[in-house]
Scaffold this motif. Structure first.
Motif, short mmCIF file in Angstrom:
data_model
loop_
_atom_site.label_atom_id
_atom_site.label_comp_id
_atom_site.label_asym_id
_atom_site.label_seq_id
_atom_site.Cartn_x
_atom_site.Cartn_y
_atom_site.Cartn_z
N LYS A 231 50.56 65.05 14.55
CA LYS A 231 49.29 64.66 13.96
C LYS A 231 48.38 64.04 15.01
O LYS A 231 47.18 64.34 15.07
N ASN A 232 48.99 63.14 15.80
CA ASN A 232 48.18 62.51 16.86
C ASN A 232 47.55 63.57 17.76
O ASN A 232 46.36 63.50 18.11
N LEU A 233 48.36 64.54 18.15
CA LEU A 233 47.87 65.59 19.06
C LEU A 233 46.71 66.35 18.42
O LEU A 233 45.68 66.64 19.05
N GLU A 234 46.88 66.67 17.14
CA GLU A 234 45.82 67.38 16.43
C GLU A 234 44.52 66.58 16.49
O GLU A 234 43.44 67.12 16.77
N ILE A 235 44.65 65.27 16.26
CA ILE A 235 43.45 64.42 16.23
C ILE A 235 42.76 64.38 17.59
O ILE A 235 41.55 64.58 17.73
N VAL A 236 43.60 64.11 18.63
CA VAL A 236 42.96 63.97 19.96
C VAL A 236 42.39 65.30 20.46
O VAL A 236 41.42 65.35 21.21
N LEU A 237 42.98 66.39 20.04
CA LEU A 237 42.40 67.69 20.41
C LEU A 237 41.03 67.87 19.76
O LEU A 237 40.08 68.33 20.38
N ASN A 238 40.98 67.51 18.52
CA ASN A 238 39.70 67.61 17.81
C ASN A 238 38.64 66.73 18.43
O ASN A 238 37.48 67.09 18.54
N LYS A 239 39.10 65.52 18.83
CA LYS A 239 38.13 64.56 19.39
C LYS A 239 37.81 64.86 20.86
O LYS A 239 37.04 64.16 21.50
N ASN A 240 38.50 65.86 21.40
CA ASN A 240 38.30 66.22 22.80
C ASN A 240 38.69 65.08 23.73
O ASN A 240 38.05 64.80 24.72
N ASP A 241 39.73 64.39 23.35
CA ASP A 241 40.14 63.19 24.09
C ASP A 241 41.27 63.56 25.05
O ASP A 241 42.45 63.61 24.67
N THR A 242 40.90 63.86 26.30
CA THR A 242 41.92 64.35 27.24
C THR A 242 42.93 63.26 27.57
O THR A 242 44.12 63.56 27.76
N ARG A 243 42.46 62.04 27.64
CA ARG A 243 43.43 60.97 27.93
C ARG A 243 44.45 60.89 26.81
O ARG A 243 45.63 60.73 27.04
N GLY A 244 43.95 61.01 25.59
CA GLY A 244 44.84 60.98 24.43
C GLY A 244 45.86 62.10 24.50
O GLY A 244 47.04 61.92 24.22
N ILE A 245 45.33 63.30 24.85
CA ILE A 245 46.23 64.45 24.95
C ILE A 245 47.35 64.16 25.95
O ILE A 245 48.53 64.43 25.69
N GLN A 246 46.96 63.59 27.08
CA GLN A 246 47.98 63.29 28.09
C GLN A 246 49.01 62.31 27.55
O GLN A 246 50.19 62.41 27.86
N ARG A 247 48.55 61.41 26.73
CA ARG A 247 49.49 60.41 26.21
C ARG A 247 50.47 60.98 25.22
O ARG A 247 51.44 60.31 24.85
N THR A 248 50.25 62.22 24.76
CA THR A 248 51.25 62.80 23.84
C THR A 248 52.39 63.46 24.58
O THR A 248 53.40 63.85 23.98
N LEU A 249 52.22 63.64 25.90
CA LEU A 249 53.23 64.42 26.63
C LEU A 249 54.60 63.76 26.62
O LEU A 249 55.62 64.42 26.37
#
Lengths: 480, 314
Positions: free
Chosen positions: B212-230
């Motif tokens: 869910k988090n990944l879906e949200i940060v992808l939508n928000k275009n939040d690259t830092r967030g995306i990195q934090r899901t790794l």
């Protein structure tokens, strides 16, 4: 006082003697097959000689006795062995039936118990499934039926034992009555005459009846010099005394402190001392030997202990399953009910055990789970399965299966021993009866030879009388 | 010794009787092919035979349960394998959208839809069934354990199967131990870098929360967030691997248990046969002997009874 007439007298006596001899030999041949018959022998002895003249002149022979060839000591021995044989036979007959109870190779109690536990194994794999629960109730019903069948079967054997006891008592009463009758006749015949007349046939029959009686129970018998005859049973019960015999009967007995494990409906033996008086309990005079002794042992000890053990098994089984079942929760999320219906103690448990009606009608009440709202929870089912392995019988020595199998082994061993006992007693008895036959039995060849002998003597005597007659005629002719 | 007539008859009857009794016993054995036809034939032997029969029935039932367990575990394993693939593909999405120069807000929005699909797929796996049972519900196997948000409504019950005396085998993994708890896990890497005891079990991450988090940060275009899901995604993949190895070990144990059960059954059957079965050759030989004995007895008996003195008087 002509010597000639004494020759005639001698001849007549000789004819009579030989006729008697032939009669006796014929009696032997005819009575060959009468049970208990002892062959009879004619004893001849010479008549006192005439000492009046210069030389003693013999006066021929007379019959001194007609006696039976019989060894009273051997008769007593045979009686003793008959008694042991009766005991072995009584035991073996009942045990052979008892071991049938355990002989159902595929459908016995053992199989039902295994089936029950395996149904719970099935349930533990699928507690959510109604099919598994159906299987559980089915197998439980089979188990209940197995217990009831064993109970019924053992109870039937007990009933047969009781029936035999009362039937044999009737036979015994008949025998003692006949013995009394024979006593009377023997006394009448033997005390009436001066000579040593023996009531041979009556004594034979009485001996035979005594042996038959002895096969039923322990007896001792005595005869005094006036031919008064007494029979005692067991240690001290006077069964026949002179002209009276006790009438025995059987009736339901109460609690017996010497046999605490015996079941309700057991029989005791009584007799009525005087008409209308209370019957007197005499069972313990009959406990030790003979067929009645064996039947009493079966009733009071062996069969009873089997029945009690089966009750014990049913009771403990049901109690343990109930205990575990009631720890869990059914599909209504209520605490489990008792799985089996039993009473407070183990009496008649095998007959009374039932599947709880509520569970039988409603599968949802079969418990597998240890907590409510857990469809796949099988912890209670697993615990019930585990009861199969636990040593719950006989103070922690046996599991249910082991207990049942040890009962079965015991019955098998008892039966084996009874068979051995029966076979060896049978051999001993046969040998003794062989000795008796050898002494007292009739051999047609022998009797035939004797008849020929007597016949020849008869002819000779007749011939002698003819000569004497001619002599007399000659003398008479002198005086013409 | 003086022999009376009755003695001859009696001994004939007794001897013939004995022979016939013996033959009767042998016939019973021949008909059933068993030495033991009633308890008194061999009381202890019969007891052993019955014990072995009971053992075999138990082993059969345990075998049935064991086969079921193996199938159940295989189904669980397949589910975990699918889950693994889903997580790996989600991780590659995250990787590509975190750093890749080809990614953009546009691509990220498209990828978020893919992640939603992956979420649905994982949900499907989580609510998977074997037969009529939901695999991951603990004891609550009659309803889907996870709702559309990934909230867990099952419990942590372990279904144990008894496969023998003192052999208890767990069947299932509860949903929480595989998919984590959406409500208690925030889905992000732990900010505190405390020293964790490496031998302690790592806390279970929530599959659905992370996705869910990944879906949200992808939508928000939040690259830092995306990195934090790794890192959480890595942890999830490790989690699934560890569950799979648990299942694998369990299946191995069951395989060897299955062989033991089969061997036990063979041993028990042999024991039964040794005790119970009749030796056919020996039996045939005995029957022949008994038959001959009977014939001889009958023959001699016939001779004994035929003649007496009367026959020879003129």
């Amino acid at each position: 006082m002509s010597k000639v007439s004494s020759i005639l007298e001698l001849g007549v006596r000789s004819l009579r003697n030989n006729k008697r001899g032939i009669q006796t030999a014929s009696h032997n041949i005819a009575s060959k097959s009468v049970p208990g018959y002892s062959r009879q022998v004619v004893d001849f002895s010479t008549v006192a000689s005439d000492d009046s003249g210069q030389f003693p002149i013999g006066k021929g022979a007379q019959i001194s006795a007609v006696r039976r060839q019989n060894n009273p000591y051997l008769e007593r021995q045979i009686l003793k062995e008959q008694n042991k044989f009766g005991y072995a036979e009584g035991s073996y007959d009942a045990l052979i039936r008892a071991e049938q109870v355990f002989n159902q190779m595929g459908k016995g109690l053992n199989e039902s118990m295994v089936g029950f536990f395996n149904a719970f194994r099935d349930l533990s794999r699928h507690p959510e499934s109604a099919v598994s629960k159906t299987l559980v109730t089915q197998k439980a019903e089979e188990l209940v039926q197995s217990f009831q069948q064993i109970h019924t079967h053992l109870e039937e054997i007990q009933e047969d034992v009781r029936f035999q006891i009362s039937t044999h008592l009737r036979d015994i009463n008949q025998i003692t009555k006949e013995i009394v009758e024979l006593n009377r006749r023997i006394q009448a015949i033997e005390s009436a005459n001066e000579a040593h007349i023996q009531a041979n046939d009556e004594r034979d029959r009485r001996d035979m009846l005594l042996k038959k009686l002895g096969s039923y129970l322990d007896i001792r018998y005595f005869e005094n010099k006036d031919q008064v005859f007494m029979v005692t049973a067991g240690k001290s019960l006077v069964l026949v005394s002179g002209n009276e015999a006790l009438t025995l009967s059987s009736a339901l007995g109460g609690y017996d402190k010497k046999n605490p494990e015996r079941r309700e409906g057991s029989l005791d033996i009584f007799y009525e001392r005087f008409k209308g008086q209370r019957s007197i309990l005499v069972t313990e005079q009959f406990n030790e030997g003979g067929k009645i002794g064996a039947l009493l042992q079966m009733q009071n000890k062996m069969l009873s202990s089997l029945q009690n053990s089966i009750d014990d098994l049913a009771y403990t089984f049901a109690k343990e399953v109930n205990r575990v079942h009631q720890l869990g929760y059914d599909e209504y999320h209520k605490k489990g009910e008792a799985f089996f219906v039993i009473s407070e103690d183990s009496k008649e448990a095998a007959r009374r055990i039932r599947l709880n009606e509520n569970i039988r009608k409603d599968l949802k009440k079969v418990v597998a789970a240890a907590q409510p709202y857990s469809p796949a929870d099988n912890r209670i089912a697993n615990q019930i399965v585990n009861l199969q392995y636990q040593k719950l019988m006989k103070e922690g020595q046996y599991s249910f299966g082991e207990f049942y199998r040890s009962l079965m082994s015991h019955v098998g061993l008892w039966t084996q021993q009874a068979k051995h006992s029966l076979d060896s007693q049978s051999n001993v008895l046969q040998q003794l009866e062989g000795f008796r036959e050898s002494l007292s039995g009739v051999s047609v060849d022998e009797e035939t030879a004797k008849i020929i002998d007597y016949q020849k003597s008869y002819e000779a005597s007749a011939r002698l009388m003819q000569v004497a007659n001619e002599l007399l005629d000659t003398i008479l002719e002198i005086k013409r | 010794m003086r022999i009376s007539d009755k003695m001859i008859t009696k001994s004939i009857i007794t001897n013939i009787g004995k022979n016939r009794e013996h033959m009767h016993q042998l016939q019973a054995q021949a008909a059933s092919q068993k030495r033991i036809n009633k308890p008194s034939d061999d009381p202890l032997g019969l007891s052993r035979v019955l014990a072995s029969r009971e053992s075999i029935k138990n082993l059969d039932q345990n075998s049935k349960n064991l086969q079921y367990a193996l199938s159940f575990l295989r189904a669980t394993d397949r589910s975990l394998e699918n889950l693994s693939e889903v997580l790996i593909s989600v991780k590659s999405v995250a990787l590509s959208q975190a750093n890749d120069p080809t990614s953009s807000a546009e691509t990220r929005r498209m990828m978020s839809i893919q992640v939603v699909q992956a979420f649905q797929h994982a949900l499907q796996i989580a609510n998977g069934k074997f037969g009529s049972r939901f695999i991951f519900g603990g004891f609550k196997t009659t309803h889907p354990p996870f709702d559309h948000n990934g909230v867990y409504y099952g419990d942590s019950g372990t279904i144990n199967l008894s496969l023998g005396e003192n052999i208890i085998v767990p069947l299932n993994l509860s949903g929480e131990s595989v998919f984590g708890n959406v409500l208690s896990d925030d889905g992000w890497e732990s900010s505190k870098k405390e020293k964790r005891n490496p031998f302690e079990r790592a806390p279970i991450r929530s599959v659905f929360k992370v996705m869910k988090n990944l879906e949200i940060v992808l939508n928000k275009n939040d690259t830092r967030g995306i990195q934090r899901t790794l890192v959480p995604l890595d942890e999830l993949i490790t989690q699934v691997i560890s569950s799979r190895s648990q299942i694998g070990a369990q299946m191995g144990r069951l395989d060897s248990l299955s062989m033991e059960i089969e061997k036990s059954k063979i041993d028990q059957r042999q024991l039964i046969s040794k005790t119970e079965d009749v030796d056919l050759f020996d039996l045939m030989h005995q029957m022949n002997t008994a038959e001959n004995t009977l014939k001889a007895t009958l023959d001699t008996s016939g001779r004994l009874v035929s003649r007496n003195l009367m026959d020879f008087l003129k």
